[in-house]
Design an enzyme around this catalytic site. Sequence first.
Site, PDB file in Angstrom:
ATOM      1  N   GLN A   1       0.815  -1.220   0.000  1.00 15.46           N
ATOM      2  CA  GLN A   1       0.000   0.000   0.000  1.00 15.46           C
ATOM      3  C   GLN A   1       0.847   1.268   0.000  1.00 15.46           C
ATOM      4  OE1 GLN A   1      -2.548  -1.488   3.424  1.00 15.46           O
ATOM      5  NE2 GLN A   1      -4.020  -0.305   2.217  1.00 15.46           N
TER       6      GLN A   1
ATOM      7  N   HIS B   1      -3.013  -8.339   1.608  1.00 16.25           N
ATOM      8  CA  HIS B   1      -2.249  -7.359   0.824  1.00 16.25           C
ATOM      9  C   HIS B   1      -0.882  -7.905   0.412  1.00 16.25           C
ATOM     10  CE1 HIS B   1      -4.679  -3.782   0.607  1.00 16.25           C
ATOM     11  NE2 HIS B   1      -4.892  -3.775   1.916  1.00 16.25           N
TER      12      HIS B   1
END
Length: 192
Positions: free
Chosen positions: A50, A152
Amino acid sequence: MILPIVAYGAEILRSKGKEITPDYPNLNKLIEDMWETMYASNGVGLAAPQINKDIRLFVMDSKQVFENQDDDEKGKYPDEPGIKQVFINAQVTALNGQEWAYNEGCLSIPRIREDVMRNETVTISYVDEHFTSYEKTFNGITARIILHEYDHIEGKLFIDYLKPLKRKLLRGKLDDISKGKVRADYKMIFPK
């Protein structure tokens, strides 16, 4: 330093993170920046992809959830008061318990929240910021945040768990995010 968050549509959010060693360049500074970025963005977790790093690293703080919950929510989850932890080179070793729904969001997918089904309990092996090895079992909200952040580093997003019709209904909003047409209260990097 507060880092920009990578928005939905960026390739890195779909790539599997690489394991790192203790000599990873400026690791302590990176972790410090990730905490600062997560808190500044009002997140409870943040994974390296991210912030545009393709490595197996995430931070999470479920304590915030319990500190900010209403009185009628107190004592509802078994993991209260939560934890604050760094996870490096994590590998899920077991998923147990019933699946349960909880409304999730993601800093990389602003302004979209949906109910996601996840197991109650996760067992995960990882090393912390000192490269001390652990294998621990977590449950409740803490397990959910860990699983969300773990996804993620595996190249998955919470929207992948939604039924096809729901994803189809969200397509326009997701396209707007990837085109930079959605703004968040924090700095973002949009796909080119």
